[in-house]
Design an enzyme around this catalytic site. Structure first.
Site, PDB file in Angstrom:
ATOM      1  N   CYS A  46      48.347  33.205  39.545  1.00  0.00           N
ATOM      2  CA  CYS A  46      47.368  32.316  40.173  1.00  0.00           C
ATOM      3  C   CYS A  46      47.561  30.851  39.784  1.00  0.00           C
ATOM      4  CB  CYS A  46      45.949  32.748  39.817  1.00  0.00           C
ATOM      5  SG  CYS A  46      45.601  34.482  40.175  1.00  0.00           S
ATOM      6  N   ASP A  78      41.901  37.467  35.704  1.00  0.00           N
ATOM      7  CA  ASP A  78      41.039  38.620  35.995  1.00  0.00           C
ATOM      8  C   ASP A  78      41.848  39.840  36.408  1.00  0.00           C
ATOM      9  OD1 ASP A  78      39.168  36.681  35.593  1.00  0.00           O
ATOM     10  OD2 ASP A  78      38.021  37.084  37.411  1.00  0.00           O
ATOM     11  N   LYS A 121      37.806  31.886  37.628  1.00  0.00           N
ATOM     12  CA  LYS A 121      36.843  31.113  36.838  1.00  0.00           C
ATOM     13  C   LYS A 121      37.266  29.674  36.655  1.00  0.00           C
ATOM     14  CE  LYS A 121      34.979  34.967  36.825  1.00  0.00           C
ATOM     15  NZ  LYS A 121      36.130  35.546  37.535  1.00  0.00           N
ATOM     16  N   CYS A 191      45.027  35.474  44.193  1.00  0.00           N
ATOM     17  CA  CYS A 191      44.929  36.727  44.952  1.00  0.00           C
ATOM     18  C   CYS A 191      44.614  36.471  46.418  1.00  0.00           C
ATOM     19  CB  CYS A 191      43.884  37.636  44.318  1.00  0.00           C
ATOM     20  SG  CYS A 191      44.297  38.120  42.629  1.00  0.00           S
ATOM     21  N   SER A 466      34.478  42.213  41.655  1.00  0.00           N
ATOM     22  CA  SER A 466      35.539  41.358  42.153  1.00  0.00           C
ATOM     23  C   SER A 466      35.311  41.082  43.631  1.00  0.00           C
ATOM     24  CB  SER A 466      36.888  42.053  41.971  1.00  0.00           C
ATOM     25  OG  SER A 466      37.878  41.431  42.757  1.00  0.00           O
TER      26      SER A 466
END
Length: 561
Positions: A46, A78, A121, A191, A466
């Site tokens: 990410c 995550d 986050k 993602c 999620s």
């Protein structure tokens, strides 16, 4: 310039000497110092490319007459930590990211900030910091990963989590799961569905803290580098015109952000993060605002996890301007200032839609007539909870509670075939204080989907989900179990009733006659122990610290810092 306090005058010679040691010249020190707050990491795709992107941002700052200085902060992936003890660190990291950026910028008296984000986050964490600092600033999202390919179909990390459940249930071979694992994530970027990262990226654009047309560019698209240079130039424009986050992050712009989450079938985590950003910005947003806006805003984007397309398809369809134009035409958003200096409506009016695109539906043919999230209240959740409506059609449910006090025991029950159709699965003591850190339950929802029982059960938790989760999933139950909320008192077999249309979640049991005993703290020192002592309820955004009552800031009264 704020930075003059660091670099001007004979008494600042030691500071200048140290800055010259890293290669700055006298000419560089005459210019505004612009912080490049990066969230680069090698741990996960990410944010993996953000070091390269930061160089382009710095190039833009220099071209526009500023002196960029880059620093980094932490990241928790995550997708990698999901389903383990490490996932407890995820939400905690949001506060650490915000705190660390604030400290570094205040400590070095920067004149402006560009924050680079990627994983879930890092987006709210960076925006929370910008709201606190209130310096000329913007947030640039690193962009989405491209979809992987498996058996002739586009896939994302969502399919891998669901593949685990399918493999456990004997519905997928280990060899196919390995092939899926090897192909799902083809390179850098966050993602690929409208999961939390892309949901918050969309929200950041609609609240105006990210430039329109930038965030939706995929991570490795050449246009991303060009956009990064433009962002570097733009922060200097913001500095010269003295445009600050408190002029942008208003109640109206945050309501626009909520509408964008509704229209894209976005993640339930947006509720938690937008509440936190609103609190930092002094904008008065509560759970009732989310329900009001979601109930009136149609779902227009047909995106995973509930739909067909991935996040990069939004860019190909014409970008978020197309969505903004739709919502403007339907009077679902209001006009507000953005970091480009143009209003949201002016940006929307420049939309160019790709002919024949099917990603963003017309107002006359929405995916759903309402947004993908609702707020429920009742005897099980007096302060409220969040239900995801995308990806399923059920509006009512009644069934016996199956109680689990950890994610691990729940996963084992699914693995053992011990969850039956009609069960109301309850996972508690995984809230902000209880876990601590309110981990996401993607491993659980993925396993339920993979096992083929997601449509026949309800999942209720004081933890989070999620953005890749779908099915009848209800999270953020407040008060949480660790705060002696009703969810702590229910027992196996108690009947739970859910009515989405009436916005009710109730428990049929004599809870007032039951005795609760507080569990022993899991952590007695360190960051988690500190977090437990200061974190607020999920219904308030799970922010940390004991805050004074913040006055709502108007556009006319903007503090300097």
């Amino acid at each position: 310039m704020f930075s003059d306090a660091i670099k001007k005058g004979p008494h600042r010679a030691p500071a200048r000497a140290m800055l010259k040691a890293i290669g700055l010249s006298n000419e560089d020190l005459e210019k505004p110092l612009i912080a490049i707050a990066n969230t680069w990491t090698e741990v996960g795709p990410c944010n993996f490319h953000l070091r390269t992107l930061a160089e382009k941002v710095k190039e833009g700052v220099k071209l526009a007459g500023g002196t960029p200085l880059e620093f980094n902060t932490i990241v928790i992936s995550d997708g990698i930590s999901m389903g383990t003890e490490g996932m407890k660190a995820s939400l905690v990291s949001r506060e650490v990211i915000a705190d660390s950026i604030e400290l570094c910028v205040r400590g070095h008296m920067f004149d402006g900030v560009i924050a680079l984000s990627g994983c879930d986050k890092t987006i709210p964490g960076t925006i929370m910091a910008l709201a606190r600092l209130n310096l000329p600033s913007l947030m640039l999202y690193g962009g989405s990963i491209m979809p992987g390919q498996f058996q002739g179909k586009d896939v994302t990390i969502q399919e891998v989590f669901e593949g685990v459940g399918a493999c456990l249930a004997g519905r997928m071979t280990p060899e196919d799961l390995l092939q899926l694992e090897n192909n799902a994530c083809p390179g850098a970027g966050a993602c690929g569905g409208q999961f939390t990262a892309n949901t918050m990226s969309t929200a950041a654009t609609f609240m105006g803290i990210s430039p329109m047309g930038v965030n939706e560019i995929p991570a490795l698209d050449q246009q991303k580098s060009e956009a990064a240079i433009l962002c570097g130039k733009l922060v200097m424009k913001l500095w010269r015109e003295n445009i600050r986050p408190h002029q942008i992050l208003t109640k109206e712009s945050l309501e626009n952000a909520i509408a964008s989450v509704a229209a894209t079938g976005g993640s339930t985590n947006a509720v938690l993060h937008l509440l936190a950003i609103a609190r930092e910005a002094g904008a008065q947003i509560n759970l009732e605002d989310f329900d009001r806006i979601f109930s009136r805003t149609p779902t227009l984007a047909d995106l995973k996890p509930g739909g067909q397309f991935v996040a990069s398809d939004i860019h190909q369809a014409g970008g978020l301007r197309v969505l903004a134009k739709r919502l403007m035409d339907g009077s679902y958003i209001s006009d507000s200032l953005t970091v480009t200096g143009l209003s949201l409506f002016k940006e929307a009016k420049t939309a160019t839609e790709k002919s024949g695109q099917k990603v963003i539906r017309p107002l006359s043919n929405p995916v759903k007539k309402t947004g993908g999230i609702a707020i429920l209240k009742g005897s099980l959740a007096p302060e409220g909870c969040v239900v995801k409506l995308s990806g399923h059609k059920r509006k009512e449910f009644q069934g016996p509670a199956r109680i689990f006090n950890s994610e691990e025991s729940t996963f084992q029950a699914i693995k053992d075939g011990d969850i039956k159709a009609g069960d109301a699965i309850v996972i508690r003591y995984v809230g902000p204080k209880g876990a601590p850190g309110m981990p996401e339950m993607l491993a659980i929802t993925g396993a339920l989907v993979g096992a083929g029982i997601a449509d026949s059960v309800a999942l209720i938790t004081d933890g989070r989900f999620s953005g890749a989760s779908h099915g009848l999933v209800i999270g953020h139950v407040a008060p949480e179990a660790a705060a002696c909320g009703p969810i702590a008192l229910i027992e196996n077999g108690d009947i739970i009733t859910i009515d989405v249309e009436k916005r009710i979640i109730d428990i049929k049991a004599p809870l007032d006659k039951r005795v609760w005993q507080a569990p022993e703290p899991i952590y007695h020192s360190g960051v988690f122990a500190k977090y437990v002592q200061t974190v607020s309820s999920a219904s308030e955004g799970a922010v940390t610290g004991q805050f004074l009552q913040t006055k709502i800031r108007s556009k006319e009264k903007v503090s300097s810092r």
